[in-house]
Design a protein around this motif. Structure first.
Motif, mmCIF file in Angstrom:
data_model
loop_
_atom_site.group_PDB
_atom_site.id
_atom_site.type_symbol
_atom_site.label_atom_id
_atom_site.label_comp_id
_atom_site.label_asym_id
_atom_site.label_seq_id
_atom_site.Cartn_x
_atom_site.Cartn_y
_atom_site.Cartn_z
ATOM 1 N N LEU A 2 0.486 -1.434 -0.249
ATOM 2 C CA LEU A 2 0.129 -0.129 0.012
ATOM 3 C C LEU A 2 0.968 1.638 -0.197
ATOM 4 N N ILE A 3 1.901 1.535 0.346
ATOM 5 C CA ILE A 3 3.029 2.257 0.971
ATOM 6 C C ILE A 3 3.475 2.842 -1.025
ATOM 7 N N ALA A 4 3.805 1.559 -1.624
ATOM 8 C CA ALA A 4 4.722 1.305 -2.460
ATOM 9 C C ALA A 4 3.897 2.476 -3.974
ATOM 10 N N VAL A 5 2.831 1.671 -3.861
ATOM 11 C CA VAL A 5 1.256 2.030 -4.342
ATOM 12 C C VAL A 5 0.996 3.359 -4.402
ATOM 13 N N ALA A 6 0.691 3.825 -2.954
ATOM 14 C CA ALA A 6 0.531 5.566 -2.713
ATOM 15 C C ALA A 6 2.010 6.364 -3.564
ATOM 16 N N GLY A 7 2.515 6.147 -3.045
ATOM 17 C CA GLY A 7 3.534 6.752 -3.396
ATOM 18 C C GLY A 7 3.756 6.845 -5.546
ATOM 19 N N ALA A 8 3.409 5.910 -6.157
ATOM 20 C CA ALA A 8 3.446 5.774 -7.272
ATOM 21 C C ALA A 8 2.851 6.850 -7.959
ATOM 22 N N LEU A 9 0.863 6.552 -6.315
ATOM 23 C CA LEU A 9 0.085 7.620 -7.320
ATOM 24 C C LEU A 9 0.514 9.277 -6.809
ATOM 25 N N ILE A 10 0.849 9.452 -6.067
ATOM 26 C CA ILE A 10 2.056 10.307 -5.654
ATOM 27 C C ILE A 10 2.673 10.963 -6.913
ATOM 28 N N ILE A 11 3.631 10.595 -7.074
ATOM 29 C CA ILE A 11 4.231 10.531 -7.438
ATOM 30 C C ILE A 11 3.462 11.094 -9.408
ATOM 31 N N SER A 12 2.625 10.365 -9.717
ATOM 32 C CA SER A 12 2.130 10.423 -10.993
ATOM 33 C C SER A 12 1.160 11.823 -11.103
ATOM 34 N N THR A 89 5.622 10.689 -19.715
ATOM 35 C CA THR A 89 5.003 9.404 -18.779
ATOM 36 C C THR A 89 5.156 8.036 -18.659
ATOM 37 N N VAL A 90 4.391 8.232 -19.731
ATOM 38 C CA VAL A 90 4.692 7.009 -20.427
ATOM 39 C C VAL A 90 5.952 6.381 -20.954
ATOM 40 N N LEU A 91 6.396 6.886 -21.562
ATOM 41 C CA LEU A 91 7.853 7.393 -22.202
ATOM 42 C C LEU A 91 8.942 7.541 -20.888
ATOM 43 N N GLY A 92 8.595 7.495 -19.803
ATOM 44 C CA GLY A 92 9.968 7.800 -18.981
ATOM 45 C C GLY A 92 9.970 6.249 -18.027
ATOM 46 N N ASN A 93 8.527 5.469 -18.352
ATOM 47 C CA ASN A 93 8.719 4.139 -17.609
ATOM 48 C C ASN A 93 9.179 3.276 -18.103
ATOM 49 N N LEU A 94 10.280 3.559 -19.697
ATOM 50 C CA LEU A 94 10.483 2.091 -19.947
ATOM 51 C C LEU A 94 11.613 1.470 -19.176
ATOM 52 N N ALA A 234 10.192 -7.509 -7.516
ATOM 53 C CA ALA A 234 10.089 -7.347 -8.756
ATOM 54 C C ALA A 234 8.520 -6.640 -9.522
ATOM 55 N N ALA A 235 7.903 -8.268 -8.935
ATOM 56 C CA ALA A 235 6.088 -7.316 -9.410
ATOM 57 C C ALA A 235 5.792 -6.636 -8.683
ATOM 58 N N LEU A 236 6.261 -6.327 -7.823
ATOM 59 C CA LEU A 236 5.468 -4.719 -7.025
ATOM 60 C C LEU A 236 5.627 -3.908 -8.396
ATOM 61 N N ILE A 237 7.361 -3.866 -8.339
ATOM 62 C CA ILE A 237 7.922 -2.526 -9.183
ATOM 63 C C ILE A 237 7.173 -2.576 -11.019
ATOM 64 N N SER A 238 6.949 -3.762 -10.971
ATOM 65 C CA SER A 238 6.451 -3.613 -12.654
ATOM 66 C C SER A 238 4.914 -3.237 -12.132
ATOM 67 N N LEU A 239 3.809 -3.768 -11.181
ATOM 68 C CA LEU A 239 2.783 -2.792 -11.068
ATOM 69 C C LEU A 239 3.057 -1.821 -10.718
ATOM 70 N N LEU A 240 4.035 -0.726 -10.373
ATOM 71 C CA LEU A 240 4.174 0.302 -10.546
ATOM 72 C C LEU A 240 3.939 1.120 -11.301
ATOM 73 N N LEU A 241 4.733 0.755 -12.577
ATOM 74 C CA LEU A 241 5.075 1.168 -13.719
ATOM 75 C C LEU A 241 4.354 1.056 -14.265
ATOM 76 N N LEU A 242 2.728 0.087 -13.901
ATOM 77 C CA LEU A 242 1.451 1.080 -14.879
ATOM 78 C C LEU A 242 0.450 1.357 -13.847
ATOM 79 N N GLN A 244 2.063 4.090 -12.470
ATOM 80 C CA GLN A 244 2.393 6.074 -12.393
ATOM 81 C C GLN A 244 1.383 6.344 -13.704
ATOM 82 N N PRO A 245 2.253 5.904 -15.132
ATOM 83 C CA PRO A 245 1.787 6.191 -16.484
ATOM 84 C C PRO A 245 0.718 6.463 -17.078
#
Length: 306
Positions: A2-12, A89-94, A234-242, A244-245
């Motif tokens: 939840l902390i990771a997803v919250a961070g990604a939403l804020i950064i978005s 933002t999509v391009l920056g998440n490659l 690693a799976a959570l990192i991939s989730l964050l990549l989706l 944010q953009p």
């Protein structure tokens, strides 16, 4: 999680706030770091009192990460001005692909079969976003925006690897971010004349948006992300990549009225599906080591970058 997803939403919200400020890329990149330094410094001082000084190795890696973060911001803020907040933002998440192939080069760890299959598919999506075959492409210069977006991904991937490798142990989030953000502000100021120039005189309401950018995504968002980087799989990192953009695309469409063309939206879908497929575990890769081994390898990569 939840902390990771919250961070990604804020950064978005970063790219929309950059667009709302209406300032040059170098100006927004510099002040988002400068305004973030005082609260991060306060966090670092509190951590120092609890845990002692930041060890030399994570401190040095944080300085190198700060240089990379400065390049990441400069490239990305230029991409925003050329192709819009959502597409940039999509391009920056490659970086998921760049990290994987960088590990292959440095650590001899072969990428998974899924990642090898997804890579050319994802870059077909990049071509669609560039507007090469689209007379209705959104953005002042979509092709140049793609170039800066790819440069962003390279710098961003190296930055994440160094932050993950230089964690310095529990309770060191503020110290790492304070060092890297202060260095980033200094590097951006030095590079400003070569990146369009920065206006160092604050104006209103532009700097209201930049202050919100610094305190929200830069301080709160990156504190949450940096806290979770050494802990997440690693799976959570991939989730964050989706997360944010896609969130940025939605915000940009609602607040900034950005309307990418049908082909560009198709490119976004191709990239997201490619990242999702490529990040799944599959054959062809070497077994994952322990967390300590992973961090040692990332630290070795940091030395290679240095």
């Amino acid at each position: 999680m939840l902390i990771a997803v919250a961070g990604a939403l804020i950064i978005s919200t970063s790219a929309p706030l950059v667009r709302l400020s209406g300032v040059s890329p170098a100006t927004s990149a510099f002040f988002r770091c400068l305004y973030a330094v005082p609260p991060l410094l306060a966090m670092a001082i509190a951590e120092r009192r609890r845990h002692g000084p930041l060890p030399a190795r994570p401190r040095n890696l944080a300085w190198v990460a700060g240089v990379l973060f400065a390049l990441d911001l400069l490239f990305w803020h230029h991409a925003i001005s050329y192709v819009g907040a959502g597409l940039a933002t999509v391009l920056g998440n490659l970086q998921v692909f760049l990290v994987a192939f960088g590990a292959w080069l440095v650590f001899k760890e072969r990428p998974t079969r899924n990642l090898m299959i997804a890579t050319p598919v994802v870059f077909c999506g990049v071509v669609l976003i560039s507007g090469l075959f689209d007379s209705a492409a959104y953005g002042a210069n979509p092709l140049l925006g793609v170039v800066f977006g790819l440069a962003t991904s390279i710098a961003y991937a190296a930055y994440l690897l160094l932050v993950k490798g230089g964690s310095g142990g529990p309770g060191r989030t503020g110290g790492l971010l304070a060092h890297s953000t202060a260095v980033a502000a200094l590097v951006i100021a030095v590079l400003s004349p070569f990146s369009g120039g920065a206006d160092f005189v604050p104006t209103w309401p532009a700097h209201g948006w930049l202050l919100l950018l610094a305190l929200g995504p830069q301080v709160l968002g990156w504190t949450l992300i940096t806290y979770t980087l050494p802990r997440q799989p690693a799976a959570l990192i991939s989730l964050l990549l989706l997360v944010q953009p896609m969130t940025t695309m939605t915000i940009s469409a609602i607040i900034l009225s950005e309307r990418p063309s049908a082909l560009q939206l198709a490119g976004c879908a191709v990239i997201v599906l490619g990242v999702l497929y490529g990040s799944r575990s599959g054959g062809g890769g070497r077994a994952r080591g322990t967390r300590a081994e992973d961090l040692d390898r990332v630290g070795d990569l940091g030395k290679a970058v240095l």
